[in-house]
Scaffold this motif. Structure first.
Motif, PDB file in Angstrom:
ATOM      1  N   GLU A  72       0.831  -1.194   0.000  1.00  0.00           N
ATOM      2  CA  GLU A  72       0.000   0.000   0.000  1.00  0.00           C
ATOM      3  C   GLU A  72       0.871   1.252   0.000  1.00  0.00           C
ATOM      4  OE1 GLU A  72      -3.763   1.826  -0.096  1.00  0.00           O
ATOM      5  OE2 GLU A  72      -3.235  -0.316  -0.188  1.00  0.00           O
ATOM      6  N   PRO A  73       0.612   2.225  -0.884  1.00  0.00           N
ATOM      7  CA  PRO A  73       1.366   3.485  -0.849  1.00  0.00           C
ATOM      8  C   PRO A  73       1.256   4.159   0.512  1.00  0.00           C
ATOM      9  CG  PRO A  73       0.112   3.315  -2.890  1.00  0.00           C
ATOM     10  CD  PRO A  73      -0.361   2.189  -2.016  1.00  0.00           C
ATOM     11  N   ILE A  74       2.288   4.928   0.867  1.00  0.00           N
ATOM     12  CA  ILE A  74       2.383   5.536   2.188  1.00  0.00           C
ATOM     13  C   ILE A  74       2.270   7.056   2.059  1.00  0.00           C
ATOM     14  CG2 ILE A  74       3.697   5.603   4.333  1.00  0.00           C
ATOM     15  CD1 ILE A  74       5.426   3.344   3.194  1.00  0.00           C
ATOM     16  N   ALA A  75       1.443   7.652   2.887  1.00  0.00           N
ATOM     17  CA  ALA A  75       1.325   9.109   2.927  1.00  0.00           C
ATOM     18  C   ALA A  75       2.555   9.706   3.596  1.00  0.00           C
ATOM     19  CB  ALA A  75       0.068   9.517   3.688  1.00  0.00           C
ATOM     20  N   ARG A  76       2.896  10.945   3.206  1.00  0.00           N
ATOM     21  CA  ARG A  76       4.068  11.604   3.782  1.00  0.00           C
ATOM     22  C   ARG A  76       3.948  11.754   5.287  1.00  0.00           C
ATOM     23  NH1 ARG A  76       3.034  15.466   0.176  1.00  0.00           N
ATOM     24  NH2 ARG A  76       2.904  17.053   1.828  1.00  0.00           N
ATOM     25  N   VAL A  77       2.753  12.045   5.759  1.00  0.00           N
ATOM     26  CA  VAL A  77       2.593  12.246   7.192  1.00  0.00           C
ATOM     27  C   VAL A  77       2.899  10.967   7.959  1.00  0.00           C
ATOM     28  CG1 VAL A  77       0.099  11.727   7.169  1.00  0.00           C
ATOM     29  CG2 VAL A  77       1.068  13.184   8.979  1.00  0.00           C
ATOM     30  N   ASP A  78       2.578   9.807   7.384  1.00  0.00           N
ATOM     31  CA  ASP A  78       2.884   8.538   8.047  1.00  0.00           C
ATOM     32  C   ASP A  78       4.381   8.254   8.014  1.00  0.00           C
ATOM     33  OD1 ASP A  78       0.201   8.012   8.655  1.00  0.00           O
ATOM     34  OD2 ASP A  78      -0.144   7.187   6.643  1.00  0.00           O
ATOM     35  N   ILE A  79       5.014   8.646   6.922  1.00  0.00           N
ATOM     36  CA  ILE A  79       6.476   8.511   6.865  1.00  0.00           C
ATOM     37  C   ILE A  79       7.112   9.400   7.922  1.00  0.00           C
ATOM     38  CG2 ILE A  79       8.513   8.960   5.443  1.00  0.00           C
ATOM     39  CD1 ILE A  79       6.838   8.198   2.997  1.00  0.00           C
ATOM     40  N   ALA A  80       6.605  10.621   8.048  1.00  0.00           N
ATOM     41  CA  ALA A  80       7.151  11.549   9.044  1.00  0.00           C
ATOM     42  C   ALA A  80       7.006  10.991  10.449  1.00  0.00           C
ATOM     43  CB  ALA A  80       6.452  12.900   8.927  1.00  0.00           C
ATOM     44  N   LYS A  81       5.874  10.372  10.766  1.00  0.00           N
ATOM     45  CA  LYS A  81       5.667   9.807  12.097  1.00  0.00           C
ATOM     46  C   LYS A  81       6.704   8.737  12.402  1.00  0.00           C
ATOM     47  CE  LYS A  81       0.680  10.692  12.249  1.00  0.00           C
ATOM     48  NZ  LYS A  81      -0.667  10.066  12.224  1.00  0.00           N
ATOM     49  N   ILE A  82       6.989   7.886  11.442  1.00  0.00           N
ATOM     50  CA  ILE A  82       7.993   6.840  11.639  1.00  0.00           C
ATOM     51  C   ILE A  82       9.372   7.453  11.821  1.00  0.00           C
ATOM     52  CG2 ILE A  82       9.185   4.930  10.493  1.00  0.00           C
ATOM     53  CD1 ILE A  82       6.513   4.161  11.645  1.00  0.00           C
ATOM     54  N   ILE A  83       9.683   8.467  11.018  1.00  0.00           N
ATOM     55  CA  ILE A  83      10.997   9.134  11.120  1.00  0.00           C
ATOM     56  C   ILE A  83      11.194   9.676  12.525  1.00  0.00           C
ATOM     57  CG2 ILE A  83      12.255  11.199  10.389  1.00  0.00           C
ATOM     58  CD1 ILE A  83      11.238  10.624   7.534  1.00  0.00           C
ATOM     59  N   TYR A  84      10.180  10.349  13.056  1.00  0.00           N
ATOM     60  CA  TYR A  84      10.315  10.947  14.384  1.00  0.00           C
ATOM     61  C   TYR A  84      10.309   9.885  15.486  1.00  0.00           C
ATOM     62  CZ  TYR A  84      10.200  15.851  13.014  1.00  0.00           C
ATOM     63  OH  TYR A  84      10.527  17.096  12.505  1.00  0.00           O
ATOM     64  N   SER A  85       9.537   8.831  15.305  1.00  0.00           N
ATOM     65  CA  SER A  85       9.467   7.805  16.352  1.00  0.00           C
ATOM     66  C   SER A  85      10.717   6.943  16.397  1.00  0.00           C
ATOM     67  CB  SER A  85       8.229   6.922  16.143  1.00  0.00           C
ATOM     68  OG  SER A  85       8.334   6.177  14.939  1.00  0.00           O
ATOM     69  N   LYS A  86      11.346   6.715  15.250  1.00  0.00           N
ATOM     70  CA  LYS A  86      12.529   5.869  15.193  1.00  0.00           C
ATOM     71  C   LYS A  86      13.841   6.642  15.272  1.00  0.00           C
ATOM     72  CE  LYS A  86      10.649   1.841  12.804  1.00  0.00           C
ATOM     73  NZ  LYS A  86      11.047   0.914  13.916  1.00  0.00           N
ATOM     74  N   GLY A  87      13.747   7.962  15.387  1.00  0.00           N
ATOM     75  CA  GLY A  87      14.965   8.748  15.498  1.00  0.00           C
ATOM     76  C   GLY A  87      15.751   8.864  14.207  1.00  0.00           C
ATOM     77  N   LEU A  88      15.068   8.702  13.077  1.00  0.00           N
ATOM     78  CA  LEU A  88      15.728   8.892  11.786  1.00  0.00           C
ATOM     79  C   LEU A  88      15.907  10.392  11.522  1.00  0.00           C
ATOM     80  CD1 LEU A  88      13.732   6.239   9.717  1.00  0.00           C
ATOM     81  CD2 LEU A  88      16.171   6.119  10.341  1.00  0.00           C
ATOM     82  N   PRO A  89      16.765  10.769  10.588  1.00  0.00           N
ATOM     83  CA  PRO A  89      16.979  12.193  10.324  1.00  0.00           C
ATOM     84  C   PRO A  89      15.696  12.904   9.899  1.00  0.00           C
ATOM     85  CG  PRO A  89      18.737  10.896   9.350  1.00  0.00           C
ATOM     86  CD  PRO A  89      17.710   9.915   9.829  1.00  0.00           C
ATOM     87  N   ARG A  90      15.427  14.035  10.547  1.00  0.00           N
ATOM     88  CA  ARG A  90      14.279  14.864  10.185  1.00  0.00           C
ATOM     89  C   ARG A  90      14.665  15.936   9.180  1.00  0.00           C
ATOM     90  NH1 ARG A  90      14.834  19.782  12.759  1.00  0.00           N
ATOM     91  NH2 ARG A  90      16.347  19.804  14.463  1.00  0.00           N
ATOM     92  N   GLY A  91      15.927  15.969   8.807  1.00  0.00           N
ATOM     93  CA  GLY A  91      16.392  16.953   7.846  1.00  0.00           C
ATOM     94  C   GLY A  91      17.812  16.680   7.428  1.00  0.00           C
ATOM     95  N   ALA A  92      18.205  17.306   6.346  1.00  0.00           N
ATOM     96  CA  ALA A  92      19.570  17.169   5.834  1.00  0.00           C
ATOM     97  C   ALA A  92      20.131  18.544   5.533  1.00  0.00           C
ATOM     98  CB  ALA A  92      19.590  16.300   4.576  1.00  0.00           C
ATOM     99  N   LEU A  93      21.410  18.696   5.767  1.00  0.00           N
ATOM    100  CA  LEU A  93      22.138  19.934   5.494  1.00  0.00           C
ATOM    101  C   LEU A  93      23.264  19.596   4.530  1.00  0.00           C
ATOM    102  CD1 LEU A  93      22.910  22.928   6.125  1.00  0.00           C
ATOM    103  CD2 LEU A  93      24.203  22.052   8.076  1.00  0.00           C
ATOM    104  N   GLY A  94      23.213  20.148   3.337  1.00  0.00           N
ATOM    105  CA  GLY A  94      24.202  19.813   2.328  1.00  0.00           C
ATOM    106  C   GLY A  94      25.008  21.021   1.871  1.00  0.00           C
TER     107      GLY A  94
END
Length: 951
Positions: free
Chosen positions: A715-737
């Motif tokens: 099933e395709p994933i909404a961005r908001v659901d991806i964001a929830k996983i990112i914040y809950s799992k401590g994945l990067p919330r942003g990148a600086l290049g």
């Protein structure tokens, strides 16, 4: 504005960035924020009612447009101390300008001012300590030229130290003004260094007194200043600013001598020998066609919408200096201001400088390294703790503001009987005015552009900018390109006319392309498509039917002419660093932060949409002017020479923002940073949701704002659901290049939560959900730019041709532009409407400086304080064709953009100045076609045309 967003974000700045300057008095913290009540564009209409958001990669409107057209406070001029929360007490500052460079300034005489117009304080130059009086302005743009200037300065110092003391002092005085920082306020008893240099600072504690004083003093300067009756001159007048530019190329008989191909250590020493070879070549080939040219251009005003203005406030208790300023280079302007108070003898102790960065209201070089930031900062030291407003009106902006420097170019273009160009020989002298500023860089780029769009085996070019009494020369309106293209493109037409050659055929035989070499000997790696541009121009009815059109106009008693010119404007510098950040909030919305400044060219809009195809949605907020992001990257520019083996080293942090960098430089950095966020955070989050081991970018696609597997099966994933996983799992919330380009982009491998990533970045950090500062990711397998690219001068191009049709009234000398055809290679059109807008603005500016904008030097021009738009004539609606599609018998400016090709690799090009560069020579060529006379002294006024017709 420092923060531009399509969401209402409240009154307090949500982002604060800081770095530190080391001064004699200790560390000075520097912070950049946006002003309160800043412009926030309205949310997307209907978004709350379920209307879909704009398609990723497509701009629905300018992200800053609504705030500007509805009159929200967006410019520094809009703000007063009460708006900033500094109270209602506000002082006002007024600088008095030098009126001569030939007599000593002695004092001011304010006895003629009425009592209700007297200032609360008067500050003269002798009241300033040395650190404040001559604090250096931050000027850095071009790595190649800065290295040359530094090397020249260090060699000069080394020579001086070998001399006896008396001799070294004498020699230092004779070296000229290349590295001199003139006093910010002239000291009594000394001769001003340039017209308009401040001789006094007047401080008013009441608005009424300030206004009364301005009314009394305006147009009456001489009554309030006292000069000695001596006969002298300012020191070093006429001396060249360093560095000077010498490009000699000799690709003949198997020899390949040039600035790039020769040994850097011996190049300059061997130049005289190859100049001699060029002269011998000319003597041995008497059948060559030698066409001389002389070009003169006057200084021009950038004519941005908002004259320079700002607020300054020194908080005594916090020891902080706050500035509200419209700036082109936030970090440079803050550094310049902070440098005034970093010495032990500073009149105030500054522990922090806070810049509230506003929209500059235009700029395009007019605010680049402007001394206004220092003039503004200085006022805060003398206002007894009250905020101060310094606001130029248009008269003062004409008087003080940076100008595009005037130029005198003389030389010859040499061709063979076979139509092949052999040599361009040119000497270019620019009027740098009172301060060094960026005029040596302007001369440098003009030296490169004097070769035009053509393959030339021989070149002998020298360029420099000189210190004069005039208003300081800056970098705006084409950066030296228009002057150079005017020279070569008119000389080409003169050669064609003298031999009976078709002007397009002559150009087609000589155009360069991928694999060619510039006059500095640097390779051309981009696909230029100049031949296709000429083909389209030749086939267009404006050119193809020009003789019939001339006859039709003649039948109506009108003198008509058509001209064509080609340009290949370089953009960027000899080494560019850019930084960008992309942040994902818990609701799945993206914010883009960039070190660039939107100067009205639409950078914020463009950077907000280019992440769409990568991240599935356009940015909800775009934060421009984030120059201090570089301080968070963990990178450094310190070191001896190139050190790419050090994963924390880069050749350049950031530079001044220019209008032409968006299409390639800024966009590239934002896109690569988006790829890092996609691979380092979004894909690992999606893999966790789909319970897969790993995902590669090719495995997924965005469909309707949701992330889907290309092959299906989940099933395709909404961005908001991806964001929830990112914040809950401590994945990067942003990148600086951070990215660096010199000939080509630096590439490297980086490791993130999703595994190894190969990116065209030289620096990467990730923002973790619960961490304030980003976490540095060291690069490996770095692929640096080729070392020789340091000498390429420029390496990215925006080719364009302009066809101009005009009519001339022989009785009055007036010129009317009937039609303009512009054919542009812009690569990928990221936001087509912005490309069209840039073209229209460029055409209007070029028509203005070609025909109308008459600005004499010295006290006969704006330096006398009486100039405004009543005397400085810019184009009106009637002067510019307004239709956008050519139709016979109607006036139009038609833009044709070449369709994107695979060789563009999805990249756009910097085109802000590209269209304007060939307008002036096309106008001159059209006048030659109409009148049989050559005009290359800009502006080509009616008086000059009438004089030419009398000859």
């Amino acid at each position: 504005m420092n923060e531009t967003t399509i969401q209402h974000m409240g009154g307090e700045p949500t982002i604060k960035r800081r770095y530190f300057l080391q001064g004699a008095a200790g560390l000075i913290a520097v912070t950049v924020v946006g002003p309160p009540n800043r412009a926030n564009a309205t949310p997307i209409p209907g978004a709350s009612m379920g209307v879909p958001e704009p398609a990723p990669g497509i701009a629905s409107e300018r992200i800053d447009g609504r705030a500007k057209v509805t009159g929200e406070k967006v410019f520094a001029r809009d703000f007063n101390s009460a708006d900033m929360g500094w109270g209602r007490e506000q002082w006002y500052a007024l600088y008095l300008p030098a009126l001569t460079t030939e007599h000593e300034f002695l004092n001011v005489d304010l006895s003629h001012l009425p009592e209700d117009a007297k200032p609360a304080r008067v500050i003269l130059g002798d009241q300033l300590k040395s650190a404040v009086r001559a604090a250096p302005l931050a000027r850095y743009r071009d790595l190649q030229l800065e290295a040359a200037a530094t090397d020249q300065h260090e060699k000069g110092l080394a020579e001086l130290f070998k001399m006896p003391l008396a001799a070294s002092v004498k020699a230092f005085a004779a070296k000229g003004s290349s590295s001199v920082e003139f006093d910010i306020i002239v000291r009594p008893g000394t001769i001003p260094n340039y017209l308009g240099q401040a001789v006094a600072l007047l401080m008013f504690d009441r608005r009424e007194a300030y206004r009364a004083a301005k009314r009394c003093m305006q147009f009456n300067d001489a009554s309030f200043q006292i000069y000695a009756l001596d006969d002298a001159a300012s020191k070093d007048m006429g001396a060249p600013w360093s560095p000077q530019t010498t490009y000699v190329k000799y690709f003949e008989g198997g020899e390949t001598f040039s600035y790039v191909t020769a040994d850097a250590a011996t190049y300059q020493a061997n130049v005289p020998a190859y100049r001699k070879k060029i002269n011998q070549y000319l003597a041995q080939n008497p059948n060559l066609i030698r066409q001389s040219f002389i070009v003169d251009t006057q200084a021009m005003d950038p004519m941005f919408m908002e004259p320079e203005s700002g607020l300054a406030y020194y908080d005594v208790e916090a020891r902080s200096l706050s500035l509200v300023l419209g700036t082109q280079s936030p970090d440079g302007d803050v550094s310049s201001a902070a440098s005034m108070f970093s010495g032990a003898d500073s009149p105030i102790i500054v522990k922090e400088v806070i810049l509230h960065s506003c929209y500059p209201g235009g700029g395009f070089g007019g605010r680049d390294s402007s001394p206004f930031s220092q003039l503004l900062a200085l006022t805060a030291a003398f206002s007894q703790g009250a905020p101060v407003k310094l606001a130029h009106n248009r008269f003062e902006q004409f008087r003080y503001g940076l100008k595009r420097p005037g130029a005198h170019i003389k030389g010859e273009l040499v061709a063979g009987p076979d139509m092949k160009l052999r040599l361009v020989d040119a000497t270019l002298n620019f009027n740098g005015g009172g301060l060094r500023n960026l005029s040596p860089y302007v001369a440098n780029l003009a030296a490169l552009c004097i070769g035009g769009s053509y393959e030339l085996p021989l070149a002998n070019v020298f360029a420099q900018s000189k210190h004069t009494q005039d208003i300081t020369g800056g970098s705006q309106r084409g950066f030296g390109g228009p002057e150079a293209f005017l020279a070569i493109e008119t000389a080409l037409d003169d050669i064609a006319a003298s031999r009976g050659w078709d002007p397009i055929a002559l150009r087609r035989v000589n155009i360069t392309d991928t694999g060619g070499r510039t006059i500095v000997g640097g390779p051309i790696d981009q696909e230029l498509r100049l031949g296709e541009i000429l083909d389209r121009a030749e086939a267009h009815p404006l050119w193809a039917d020009r003789e019939n059109l001339k006859a039709d106009y003649a039948a109506r008693g009108l003198t008509y002419g058509t001209g064509i010119a080609l340009s290949m404007q370089a953009y960027g510098t000899s080494g560019d660093g850019m930084v960008a950040a992309i942040l994902l909030d818990p609701d799945g919305n993206f914010t883009v932060q960039s070190d660039a400044v939107d100067m009205g060219n639409g950078s914020a809009t463009t950077l907000g949409v280019v992440i769409g195809p990568i991240l599935g949605a356009n940015a909800s907020a775009v934060d421009m002017g984030s120059y201090l992001l570089f301080g968070q990257t963990g990178l450094t520019t310190r070191g001896n020479g190139s050190d790419w083996s050090n994963p924390r080293w880069t050749a350049k942090g950031v530079g001044s923002s220019s209008a032409c960098l968006t299409g390639l430089h800024q966009v590239h950095t934002v896109q690569q940073t988006a790829l890092a966020l996609m691979q380092g955070s979004i894909l690992p989050a999606a893999a966790a949701i789909w319970e897969r081991q790993d995902l590669r970018p090719d495995d997924v696609e965005w469909v309707g704002g949701r992330l889907a597997l290309v092959k299906g099966g989940a099933e395709p994933i909404a961005r908001v659901d991806i964001a929830k996983i990112i914040y809950s799992k401590g994945l990067p919330r942003g990148a600086l290049g951070h990215a660096f380009i010199q000939g080509r982009w630096v590439e490297a491998d980086f490791t993130g939560p999703g595994g190894s990533m190969h990116l065209q970045l030289d620096g990467l950090s990730f923002y973790l959900p619960n961490a304030k500062n980003p976490t540095f990711v060291g690069r490996t397998n770095t692929k640096p730019p080729p070392a020789i690219a340091q000498r390429y001068s420029r390496y990215v191009w925006a080719p364009c041709a302009n066809v101009i049709a005009l009519t001339v009234d022989k009785g009055s000398g007036s010129v009317k532009i009937e039609n303009v055809l512009s054919i542009l290679n812009a690569g990928r059109l990221l936001v087509p409407q912005l490309v069209s807008g840039q073209s229209q603005g460029g055409i209007a500016m070029a028509i203005g400086y070609s025909l109308m904008e008459d600005m004499p030097n010295g006290m006969t021009g704006p330096a006398d304080g009486t100039w405004n738009l009543n005397r400085y004539h810019v184009p009106r609606w009637s002067d510019v064709p307004l239709n956008t599609v050519y139709e016979p018998g109607k006036r139009a400016q038609e833009l044709v953009t070449l369709p994107e090709r695979a060789d563009d690799r999805g990249a756009g090009r910097g085109i802000a100045e590209a269209v304007m560069c060939s307008i002036a020579p096309a106008i001159s060529n059209a006048l030659r076609d109409a009148l049989g006379r050559r005009f290359t002294s800009l502006p080509i006024t009616p008086a000059k045309i009438l004089e030419g017709l009398r000859v």
